[in-house]
Design an enzyme around this catalytic site. Structure first.
Site, PDB file in Angstrom:
ATOM      1  N   SER A  11      16.048  71.035  37.666  1.00 57.49           N
ATOM      2  CA  SER A  11      15.277  71.646  36.587  1.00 57.49           C
ATOM      3  C   SER A  11      14.297  70.361  36.159  1.00 57.49           C
ATOM      4  O   SER A  11      14.255  69.308  36.584  1.00 57.49           O
ATOM      5  CB  SER A  11      16.010  72.141  35.595  1.00 57.49           C
ATOM      6  OG  SER A  11      16.727  71.055  34.854  1.00 57.49           O
ATOM      7  N   TYR A  12      13.237  70.751  35.426  1.00 57.10           N
ATOM      8  CA  TYR A  12      12.381  69.792  34.984  1.00 57.10           C
ATOM      9  C   TYR A  12      12.934  68.569  34.450  1.00 57.10           C
ATOM     10  O   TYR A  12      13.567  68.745  33.426  1.00 57.10           O
ATOM     11  CB  TYR A  12      11.211  70.598  33.706  1.00 57.10           C
ATOM     12  CG  TYR A  12      10.082  69.817  33.449  1.00 57.10           C
ATOM     13  CD1 TYR A  12       9.193  69.354  34.630  1.00 57.10           C
ATOM     14  CD2 TYR A  12      10.009  69.371  32.153  1.00 57.10           C
ATOM     15  CE1 TYR A  12       8.064  68.755  34.498  1.00 57.10           C
ATOM     16  CE2 TYR A  12       8.531  68.550  32.122  1.00 57.10           C
ATOM     17  CZ  TYR A  12       7.766  68.173  33.257  1.00 57.10           C
ATOM     18  OH  TYR A  12       6.605  67.370  32.982  1.00 57.10           O
TER      19      TYR A  12
END
Length: 862
Positions: free
Chosen positions: A335-336
């Site tokens: 994820s980010y």
């Protein structure tokens, strides 16, 4: 049919998002800038059929810079940069033509959906894109909404589809906070940097730094490193004494006991305690305890913790770790990676993320057991309201990722699995003994349930010897009691992990910029990275920080920057006015700058102790054209020539070697020429130190050597040695290197192209005649008689290096091993005899294609 333009932050991200939304049915083509692709497909938007165009930018479209003369160090007082100097937004990378590209793709579109990264920088890029695209889009009617913002944290089908279904608007306040930070850093950093660089480089020759930079975040970061250095230097070790006792539990086993007093700093007192305990033959059990304890599973992973672990455990620098994490994100593996949050939202699909790892060869058993028994809800951490913690989004293997990408991915995955595992439980046993008047203790741990340490074995409770079963009043024979002499030790230099912790604690930088600030102080030669990724300040770094403390401690302390960061966050939240924060902060630093300039003698006193003045530095090399005395060549960065009699300093090309050029002189100013070379495999050219710093002709710029000089008759100039247009870049000219024989070279005066030619030729000259086909200057070559490639006994031949069939097999095109930054392309110039711009003749194969063997300069690229 209406058109929807969608813009992501990176080309790889645009492709991934387009594949998910189009379900794979899309057509793609390269955009006009060659860096960004355009992916098209049809679908529905706002309840109507539309054509989607997904493309991207490459980070920031625009950058902030000063206008005109304010970019020239010599023409502007740095104090003017705080308020008088106007700024403008320029294209961050002009070669990409990003604004034109966006306008071409956005022309005639009806809606725009912004898929930029969901942080403050991403919001800022949103408005850069809108500034370029909105003027060319179709006008909306009746107040129809045309601008949309997609917010997402990972490149998964679920997250991307949810983002498309819940489009919002870009946040103007967050974008303004980035604008404010950019302007503050530009004005403050440039003013201090220009002043102190010019002041000190003009006085000292061994600073070994081409730029003495100041940064509102960079300088406090350096301050932490120097503060630790000062503690190490001022540390005075103290001697102390410790009693150590050993008791025998049976014939083969003994227990080592720790003294409850820990240590004493008086030898006579320690000797007294030793004498009292040595008389005793038995140790009596005073108390026993057995407690069940738990070692908590880790909090969910955020950026700062990831960077700390990458540096301390994986040996990866913060910036490299961040770049690696971003690649993993754009490829859909995690994820980010830029988040301050350590708490998962209630609706986060923890089981779904865990199931992705159920068949992984390294941790499948652990994951399957967790899914069967039920996962443990992660600990409640800090919710910063930005992105969920860093989480693996799909399974990957070492063979798939390789190297540092795999090591970072493995850690992120193991950390995630640990957050949903159970705590490690262990039994801690403690026995307290009395030997005479003194108390001693020993303890042991027994693991009851490994919990999360099964997946993070480096966190496991260390195995210790089990303690004997005993109770109060039991006695054991004393094996020995001895006194140990020890010394206190100084702290070590800060590790990157410790520095990251300090920066986070004091609010210096953001999770995204912390790696940049640490990388800056390394690149500026303010600190060096030692073993264990420890940061040791250099003399220059130490003197700078001590100088700031001497003049104005707030320039280096974290307090003022932390206060500025809080104001910037208030702008992002809409609670502070952008102009007021900007004006107030610049006014404060302008006052500090004027005081710094007035008090610079204080820092100069420190410089004098550590560095040598220019006149005492370097070695004599070439004669000055004004006084005809020898100038000294200073090798330390930035390398330069200094005439102590005239008190003049002349900059030179960097990243190469400099030597005297045959004691030849420039016909314009009588300065002795020097020869710059990037090495035997690279390129070289002569230059006049005076002309290099003071261009003699209007069409020349500062930093040009003889290979770019437009003097019409000088034997070293472009006019006499230029051959024809470079086959690689648009603005460069191929110039004969007259010093390269017998391994002759022709090199571009702009880019790194080098053509090796006519090896073992006695002499190579550029003729006054030109090629009738391509207008390039002809070369007159006198070959070695024993190795001549010419038929019969011929040794001389004149021809075009582009067109002559004899020369075609004798020229080999390469790229220089090192290229000076000055070799960047500028506007092309026409010189006499076709040397400024030689055209490739019609029908001639493209020399960029290795398969075309007709052209001598098309042999191959290395």
């Amino acid at each position: 049919m209406k058109t929807v333009l969608m813009v992501a932050e990176k080309p790889s991200l645009a492709q991934s998002i387009a594949k998910i939304l189009s379900r794979g049915s899309l057509s793609s083509h390269k955009g006009l800038n060659g860096a960004c692709s355009v992916h098209e497909y049809t679908g529905t938007f706002a309840g109507q059929p539309v054509r989607f165009k997904m493309t991207s930018v490459c980070g920031h479209v625009m950058t902030l810079d000063f206008l005109g003369k304010y970019n020239k160090w010599d023409k502007v007082d740095p104090a003017e940069l705080f308020s008088q100097a106007p700024t403008e937004k320029k294209e961050a990378n002009p070669k990409l033509n990003m604004v034109k590209f966006l306008q071409v793709e956005g022309r005639g579109c009806d809606y725009i959906v912004l898929w930029l990264d969901c942080d403050k920088e991403g919001e800022n890029i949103c408005f850069e894109v809108l500034d370029a695209v909105l003027p060319v889009m179709n006008k909306a009617y009746g107040g129809e909404k045309t601008v949309f913002r997609a917010r997402f944290s990972s490149i998964t089908d679920t997250d991307i589809c949810n983002a498309m279904a819940c489009l919002g608007e870009p946040d103007h306040n967050e974008a303004l906070s980035v604008d404010a930070r950019q302007e503050l850093d530009l004005r403050i950093g440039c003013a201090f940097t220009r002043f102190q660089t010019k002041y000190f480089q003009g006085k000292y020759g061994d600073l070994d730094s081409s730029l003495i930079s100041f940064g509102p975040c960079q300088t406090p970061t350096l301050g932490f490193c120097v503060e630790r250095h000062d503690k190490i230097q001022s540390f005075k070790p103290e001697t102390y004494w410790v009693l150590q006792a050993k008791v025998n539990t049976d014939k083969d086993r003994s227990l080592l006991l720790d003294w409850d007093r820990v240590r004493v700093f008086d030898r006579e007192i320690a000797q007294m305690f030793l004498n009292m305990t040595k008389l005793e033959k038995e140790a009596q059990v005073e108390a026993t305890s057995r407690k069940e304890k738990a070692k908590q599973r880790p909090l969910a992973l955020n950026t700062v913790e990831m960077l700390r672990v990458a540096s301390s455990s994986l040996g990866m620098g913060p910036q490299h770790a961040m770049q690696t994490a971003e690649r993993l994100y754009t490829q859909g593996y995690i994820s980010y990676p830029r988040t301050e949050t350590t708490h998962y939202p209630e609706n986060f699909d923890l089981k779904g993320s865990l199931r992705q790892q159920a068949n992984h060869p390294y941790w499948a058993d652990t994951v399957k057991r967790l899914l069967a028994e039920g996962i443990n809800r992660p600990r409640r951490g800090h919710d910063a309201g930005d992105h969920p913690p860093i989480t693996p989004m799909k399974s990957a293997t070492e063979a798939e990722l390789g190297g540092d990408a795999w090591r970072l991915y493995e850690y992120i995955t193991r950390h995630f699995i640990a957050t949903v595992s159970h705590d490690c439980k262990y039994l801690q046993s403690t026995i307290s003994f009395r030997i005479g008047p003194e108390l001693f203790t020993c303890s042991g741990k027994t693991v009851l349930s490994p919990g999360f340490t099964e997946i993070m074995p480096w966190q496991s409770v260390p195995l210790e010897e089990s303690l004997p079963t005993c109770q109060r009043g039991d006695t054991f024979p004393v094996g020995e009691v001895k006194m140990l002499e020890k010394q206190t030790s100084p702290p070590d230099y800060l590790t990157e992990a410790e520095l990251i912790t300090l920066m986070e604690k004091h609010g210096i930088g953001t999770d995204a910029s912390i790696p940049v600030h640490i990388n800056n102080i390394c690149q500026r030669n303010y600190v060096t990275v030692e073993s264990g990724r420890r940061l040791k300040p250099t003399n220059l770094g130490i003197v700078l920080v001590h100088g700031y403390y001497k003049i104005d401690a707030e320039l280096v302390l974290p307090t003022i920057r932390s206060a500025v960061e809080k104001q910037l966050n208030l702008i992002a939240q809409g609670k502070a006015d952008y102009r007021q924060v900007l004006g107030h902060t610049l006014d404060v630093f302008k006052r500090k700058f004027h005081y710094f300039v007035d008090s610079i003698a204080g820092m100069d006193e420190l410089m004098e102790v550590s560095f040598s003045p220019l006149a005492a530095t370097g070695k004599p090399l070439s004669r000055c054209g004004k006084c005809h005395r020898f100038m000294k060549y200073i090798q330390a960065k930035p390398s330069r020539l200094h005439c102590s009699h005239c008190d003049e300093t002349y900059t030179l090309p960097q990243n190469g070697t400099i030597k005297l050029y045959k004691e030849l002189r420039c016909p314009l100013d009588d300065f002795e020429l020097v020869l710059w070379s990037s090495g035997s495999r690279g390129k070289s050219y002569p230059l006049c130190p005076y002309c290099y710093n003071h261009p003699p002709f209007r069409d020349m710029k500062k930093g040009m050597g003889c290979n770019e000089c437009t003097h019409p008759s000088c034997q070293h100039s472009l006019s006499m040695l230029g051959i024809g247009q470079c086959v690689e870049c648009e603005s460069g000219v191929l110039v004969l290197d007259p010093t390269s024989g017998p391994k002759w070279k022709v090199a571009c005066n702009k880019c790194s192209v080098v053509a090796h030619c006519f090896e073992n030729a006695h002499r190579v000259r550029v003729s006054a005649d030109t090629c009738s086909v391509c207008e390039a200057a002809l070369l007159d070559v006198d070959f070695n008689k024993a190795k001549s490639p010419l038929p019969g006994d011929e040794t001389q031949h004149m021809g075009c290096v582009f067109c002559d069939p004899v020369f075609q097999e004798l020229v080999e095109l390469k790229h220089a091993a090192s290229c000076h930054p000055m070799h960047r392309g500028g506007p092309g110039r026409r010189q006499g005899r076709g040397r400024g711009r030689a055209r490739r003749p019609p029908g001639k194969p493209n020399p960029r294609r290795p398969k075309d063997k007709m052209s001598a300069l098309a042999a191959y690229f290395v």
